[in-house]
Design a protein around this motif. Structure first.
Motif: not given
Length: 172
Positions: A62-63, A87-92
């Motif tokens: 799941s997300s 944060p864009d390098h490791i997005p949720f």
């Protein structure tokens, strides 16, 4: 125990993370390293993206679970390895938001009538009338002023207080 694992454990303990968070973060980093068959020190944001895609497509997680794994990897790379990632390098992953089910008047009446005793019935009526959450009603402190026919609700989640007034023939 590897040097990297010890460094991560030290960082987590220094920040006073809970035992369950420490366990899940260590497991997530372990699983990430096993997937690529190498130390996470030699991996980067590109591999994190590939790992997230693997978790979604093949493992069908799941997300929310993937969000937890991503938080662990962010912690590893940013706090433990001190790499300057945006944060864009490791997005949720985006979470699915489910809308609540709306009950009609008959369903609400059946729900309240199904209560086994007066206390449960009162709790259900207060929940429905005020919109309080279950945790809020469990920590509820109620003082009833009989002269004013109202109840005052106070507690940690209602810092400002909430006043409930019962409609009486005089107050209409």
């Amino acid at each position: 125990m590897t040097h990297l694992r010890q460094r991560m454990l030290d960082e987590l303990q220094r920040r006073n993370y809970s035992k369950s968070t420490v366990r899940s973060y260590i497991y997530a980093v372990e699983d990430f390293a096993k997937y690529f068959h190498r130390s996470p020190e030699r991996l980067g944001p590109e591999q994190i993206g590939q790992y997230q895609a693997y978790l979604f497509r093949e493992r069908k997680l799941s997300s929310g679970t993937i969000e937890g794994r991503t938080a662990a990897l962010r912690f590893l790379f940013v706090k433990t390895l001190r790499r300057p990632y945006l944060p864009d390098h490791i997005p949720f992953p985006k979470r699915q938001r489910r809308l609540p089910t709306i009950l009609d008047q008959e369903e609400v009446a059946r729900l309240i009538d199904s209560a086994g005793n007066l206390m449960h019935r009162t709790m259900l009526m207060v929940l429905y009338a005020t919109g309080l959450r279950r945790a809020e009603i469990c920590h509820l402190k109620v003082s009833v002023r009989r002269t004013r026919a109202c109840a005052e609700v106070s507690g940690p989640l209602h810092a400002s207080g909430c006043h409930l007034q019962r409609k009486t023939p005089q107050s209409r």
